[in-house]
Write a protein that holds these residues in place. Sequence first.
Motif, mmCIF file in Angstrom:
data_model
loop_
_atom_site.group_PDB
_atom_site.id
_atom_site.type_symbol
_atom_site.label_atom_id
_atom_site.label_comp_id
_atom_site.label_asym_id
_atom_site.label_seq_id
_atom_site.Cartn_x
_atom_site.Cartn_y
_atom_site.Cartn_z
ATOM 1 N N UNK A 91 -6.105 4.153 -32.433
ATOM 2 C CA UNK A 91 -6.435 4.937 -30.711
ATOM 3 C C UNK A 91 -7.450 5.608 -30.966
ATOM 4 N N UNK A 92 -8.471 5.510 -31.760
ATOM 5 C CA UNK A 92 -9.472 6.510 -31.934
ATOM 6 C C UNK A 92 -10.329 6.855 -30.497
ATOM 7 N N UNK A 93 -10.686 5.752 -29.917
ATOM 8 C CA UNK A 93 -11.630 5.807 -28.617
ATOM 9 C C UNK A 93 -10.359 6.506 -27.716
ATOM 10 N N UNK B 55 -2.654 15.482 -24.983
ATOM 11 C CA UNK B 55 -3.867 16.339 -25.159
ATOM 12 C C UNK B 55 -3.498 17.585 -26.087
ATOM 13 N N UNK B 56 -2.400 18.289 -25.796
ATOM 14 C CA UNK B 56 -1.964 19.315 -26.753
ATOM 15 C C UNK B 56 -1.809 18.981 -28.197
ATOM 16 N N UNK B 57 -0.871 18.049 -28.219
ATOM 17 C CA UNK B 57 -0.987 17.310 -29.913
ATOM 18 C C UNK B 57 -2.403 17.010 -30.365
ATOM 19 N N UNK B 58 -3.129 16.604 -29.743
ATOM 20 C CA UNK B 58 -4.586 16.494 -30.433
ATOM 21 C C UNK B 58 -5.200 17.670 -30.792
ATOM 22 N N UNK B 59 -5.006 18.563 -29.651
ATOM 23 C CA UNK B 59 -5.842 20.066 -30.115
ATOM 24 C C UNK B 59 -5.227 20.574 -31.062
ATOM 25 N N UNK C 291 -10.164 10.303 -28.348
ATOM 26 C CA UNK C 291 -11.192 10.865 -28.177
ATOM 27 C C UNK C 291 -11.523 11.312 -26.774
ATOM 28 N N UNK C 292 -11.180 10.247 -25.935
ATOM 29 C CA UNK C 292 -11.357 10.190 -24.505
ATOM 30 C C UNK C 292 -10.569 11.216 -23.812
ATOM 31 N N UNK C 293 -9.298 11.035 -24.370
ATOM 32 C CA UNK C 293 -8.249 12.207 -23.621
ATOM 33 C C UNK C 293 -8.618 13.442 -24.108
ATOM 34 N N UNK C 294 -9.037 13.793 -25.316
ATOM 35 C CA UNK C 294 -9.585 14.890 -25.734
ATOM 36 C C UNK C 294 -10.809 15.448 -24.855
ATOM 37 N N UNK C 295 -11.802 14.604 -24.716
ATOM 38 C CA UNK C 295 -12.907 14.968 -24.161
ATOM 39 C C UNK C 295 -12.724 15.301 -22.691
ATOM 40 N N UNK C 296 -11.998 14.358 -22.001
ATOM 41 C CA UNK C 296 -11.528 14.843 -20.613
ATOM 42 C C UNK C 296 -10.694 15.922 -20.371
ATOM 43 N N UNK C 297 -9.802 16.378 -21.374
ATOM 44 C CA UNK C 297 -9.094 17.441 -21.535
ATOM 45 C C UNK C 297 -9.696 18.825 -21.570
#
Length: 167
Positions: A36-38, A17-21, A41-47
């Motif tokens: 791994x787009x879906x 999540x931190x890597x994505x942010x 995006x799901x991990x980022x949204x939940x985070x």
Amino acid sequence: MIYLLWSIVNLTIAFYFLYLVVGFIRKGMRIFNPKFKVVSAFVMLIGIVQVISAVNSEEKTNQITITNNYNKKNNSKIEKVKLEDNLTFDINMFVKYSIEQNQWIPIESNSSITGFVSGYDWEFTAIETDNYKPNGKAEFTANGILKWQLFGITVYNESKTFNGMIQ
């Protein structure tokens, strides 16, 4: 060992999540790999939802009052009992006694989880205990719920019951 693996999975998701942010701030939408787009995006949204909801959460004390019928002017003593001792975390319980004549009367108890607790939450629900004699022991039964969480969302509730002696 399973507790350690669960904690590692939680840490991996948190770091992802931190890597994505950070990647989203630096590179924008290019951070999302098409494969791994879906999932990303799901991990980022939940985070993001978990970070926002963590601001509004209240702290639980895990404290249980056993009796209010005691002399508050008497001395008191706290006894510690280790309920569970794992590789990654411990569950501890404290029982506070009011010392009246030759009897120690249990008045309150609290419990906590300590150690590497990534992905777990402990909820202390009940305790039954006898009066404690200064040179003796007291039996107890304590109940609680160990909540297995994945990225802050409870996935499984494990009911735990502990029996033992307070010495």
